[in-house]
Scaffold this active site. Structure first.
Site, PDB file in Angstrom:
ATOM      1  CB  ALA A   1     -17.802   4.021  -7.833  1.00  0.00           C
TER       2      ALA A   1
ATOM      3  N   GLY B   1     -13.182   8.608  -9.933  1.00  0.00           N
ATOM      4  CA  GLY B   1     -13.935   8.279 -11.138  1.00  0.00           C
ATOM      5  C   GLY B   1     -14.648   6.953 -11.004  1.00  0.00           C
TER       6      GLY B   1
ATOM      7  CG  ASP C   1      -4.015   1.587  -4.164  1.00  0.00           C
ATOM      8  OD1 ASP C   1      -3.853   1.072  -3.038  1.00  0.00           O
ATOM      9  OD2 ASP C   1      -5.106   2.050  -4.546  1.00  0.00           O
TER      10      ASP C   1
END
Length: 629
Positions: free
Chosen positions: A199, A203, A355
């Site tokens: 999670a 989303g 990221d």
């Protein structure tokens, strides 16, 4: 977004065979009920080469639910949401004010007490951001890359947000999938796991099996996210405008509105899963010739704006040293590949993963690096790449003036006022950076912190692209050191840096070198022709000074600042006296029964208290400015 602790034994070829799904044997007929067009040929599943099995799959952990959070209710009230947001902002403002106020510490102020209180405020901030939901969680994660804007304690705490994100119910996930793809779960998938395997703030991910036997993961957006973004971003824009006007938040040297607009753009791009699918396809094309990088395929027939279906590519989480060792993987080679892959993205592709934390990197059975989650990607345009190269060359030449010009061209430095202090800071940074040898422990994280420290006290605002790159390299460097004690970023990056220098040398020996000589000759001729006129002007000024026709007004800035500080302290003293007088009067009137007038005195005393606090803040800013120059 697939958790890298998920381990698969073998991938299933799209042919008829018996496979194990959820612990039971099932026959897969290989037929797909979803019609595919020729445009999707690019994303057909690849047959995996046979390789040794990975360790057994771990049990899925039960993720916390979002049912207890007010923002998870799709019918929330926008007014109530705005009240929640502004209550958080006001509370944070008061906490920061008390953290910086020396009079607010019992038993006297010390730096240790201030650090402890700042850490508590940072921890409180993280918990409140989690309570406020996806928008603020994502903003917090973005803020964790901006050490140039926020205190170190805040950055460290906000970086933990990725570890604690609640999931939403499987019913909501199923309803949204069926709404977006226009068919029931049973028609779309042969198997669909209700328990999410991961999670995130925007989303969550479920495993599934297509009717042709292909194992996939389905990324489902949180319901009501667009509506929540619209409400929150309206409030965040007002907050950014307040920061921009505030001296406390360095509004004059920080483009808070620009930072807000960058973040808002990133957020809206991230909730468009069609865009994320395109990012994944582009990223995979960029690395099509690099055998040790793998990117999951996109299944476009099962993808929409709020649903993204990808090839299921499990692997070992890149920071799980025990599992890597158990497979006999070369950790030193893995750490080198992680850095090399990012250098390729930055220097050659101009399109990079923004990221790359350990949750988004895994190792496949053949030591291939697997990338996940392509919602946050960065792009370096060609003209920005050219300016970054000029910055690299200026740093290599230890030329502070050229570095400042490159930063100005990148719109990272605001060319306003006296920049001599900026030049001194840049020169100090260059002298210390380039005095390091590859064997010295000067890490990328330390270099990034030095850069951000300079930006804190100077009119420098790094573009989000640069902060993402610095944060990513810092993260990857940390992974490298955890995998290999002898890891050295400098040694890995040296060939790429040498390649850039060779390109520069080739440019200088070609037509551009001739142009540069011609320009220098033109400049020399111009200066030579203007020299007599400049000397004549200087003589005229000297004669005017001697005759008294010209007077010089010399401003002693130190004296002006001292006088200004004294004036502020005098006003603060007056506010204290008046506030104390009104407070005493209020107490006296209250004892005499005149409560209404007493309340008025208390209000007046409170006003003077606020004015006193603002005066002391101005004195503190003046002291900080004097130290800076």
């Amino acid at each position: 977004m697939v958790p890298t602790s998920e381990i698969a034994k073998n991938r299933t070829p799209p042919t008829k065979k018996v496979e194990i799904v959820n612990g039971s044997s099932r026959v897969v007929n290989g037929a797909s009920i979803v019609k595919r067009d020729t445009a999707t040929a690019l994303v057909k599943a690849q047959k995996s080469k046979e390789s040794r099995d990975l360790p057994p799959m771990e049990e899925l952990k039960v993720l916390p639910s979002d049912e207890g959070f007010s923002w998870a209710n799709e019918n929330y009230n926008s007014w109530q949401r705005s009240i929640d947001v502004w209550s958080f902002v006001i509370s944070l403002r008061l906490r920061i004010l008390l953290d910086n106020a020396k009079w607010a510490y019992l038993g006297g102020f010390t730096e240790d007490k201030q650090k402890n209180r700042s850490r508590k405020t940072a921890s409180w901030l993280r918990e409140r951001v989690l309570q406020l939901g996806p928008t603020f969680i994502k903003f917090g994660q973005l803020s964790s890359t901006r050490s140039d804007l926020f205190p170190r304690e805040f950055v460290d705490e906000l970086a933990k947000l990725q570890d604690r994100v609640p999931a939403f119910s499987s019913k909501k996930a199923r309803d949204l999938i069926e709404s977006e793809l226009g068919a029931s779960i049973e028609i779309l998938f042969k198997e669909f796991e209700d328990q999410p395997i991961a999670a995130a703030s925007l989303g969550q991910v479920h495993r599934a099996v297509l009717h042709n036997g292909e194992k996939v993961v389905v990324k489902v957006q949180r319901p009501g996210l667009k509506k929540l973004f619209d409400i929150d971003l309206r409030n965040l824009k007002l907050i950014a405008e307040y920061f921009q006007r505030s001296e406390t938040f360095s509004g004059a040297t920080r483009d808070w509105i620009g930072i807000y607009e960058e973040c808002a753009t990133l957020l809206y791009q991230e909730i468009d899963y069609m865009n994320e699918g395109k990012n994944a396809d582009r990223f995979r094309r960029d690395f099509r010739n690099v055998k040790w990088v793998r990117v999951p395929l996109v299944f476009w027939d099962y993808t929409a704006t709020k649903v993204l279906t990808l090839e299921y590519v499990p692997g070992i989480k890149i920071n799980r040293r025990d599992m890597l060792d158990a497979q006999g993987f070369n950790r030193s080679r893995i750490s080198s590949h992680a850095i090399e892959a990012y250098l390729i993205q930055i220097l050659k592709m101009g399109f990079f993963h923004a990221d790359p934390h350990p949750g988004n990197l895994a190792i496949d059975v053949d030591e291939t690096i697997i990338y996940y989650d392509f919602g946050m990607m960065g792009e370096i345009k060609s003209f920005t790449q050219e300016r970054l190269l000029e910055l690299f060359y200026a740093i290599y030449e230890k030329d502070a003036k050229k570095v400042m010009q490159s930063l100005t061209d990148l719109e990272a430095l605001q060319p306003t006022g006296d920049l001599s202090s900026v030049r001194r800071s840049v020169q100090f940074f260059l002298d210390n950076l380039l005095s390091q040898t590859p064997d010295q422990p000067q890490t990328l994280a330390a270099i990034g912190e030095d850069l951000f420290a300079i930006a804190t006290d100077q009119p420098i605002r790094f573009p989000s692209t640069i902060t993402f790159v610095l944060k990513a390299f810092s993260t990857l460097e940390g992974i490298g050191y955890s995998l290999d004690p002898d890891f050295s970023f400098v040694k890995i990056a040296a060939p790429y840096a040498q390649e850039l220098l060779d390109i520069r040398q080739q440019q200088r020996t070609g037509p551009q070198f001739v142009q540069e000589i011609r320009k220098q000759a033109d400049d020399a001729r111009t200066y030579t022709m203007s020299m007599p006129y400049s000397v004549q002007r200087i003589e005229e000024f000297v004669k005017q000074l001697e005759s008294g026709d010209l007077k010089l007004r010399v401003r002693v800035l130190e004296s002006e600042r001292a006088a200004r500080k004294a004036t502020i302290l005098q006003m603060a003293t007056m506010y204290t006296v008046l506030g104390g007088t009104l407070l005493s009067l209020g107490v006296t009137l209250s004892n005499q029964g005149s409560q209404v007038i007493a309340n008025g005195s208390y209000v007046g005393a409170g006003v003077f208290l606020v004015l006193f606090i603002r005066s002391m803040q101005r004195v503190k800013r003046l002291d900080k400015f004097e130290k800076m120059i």
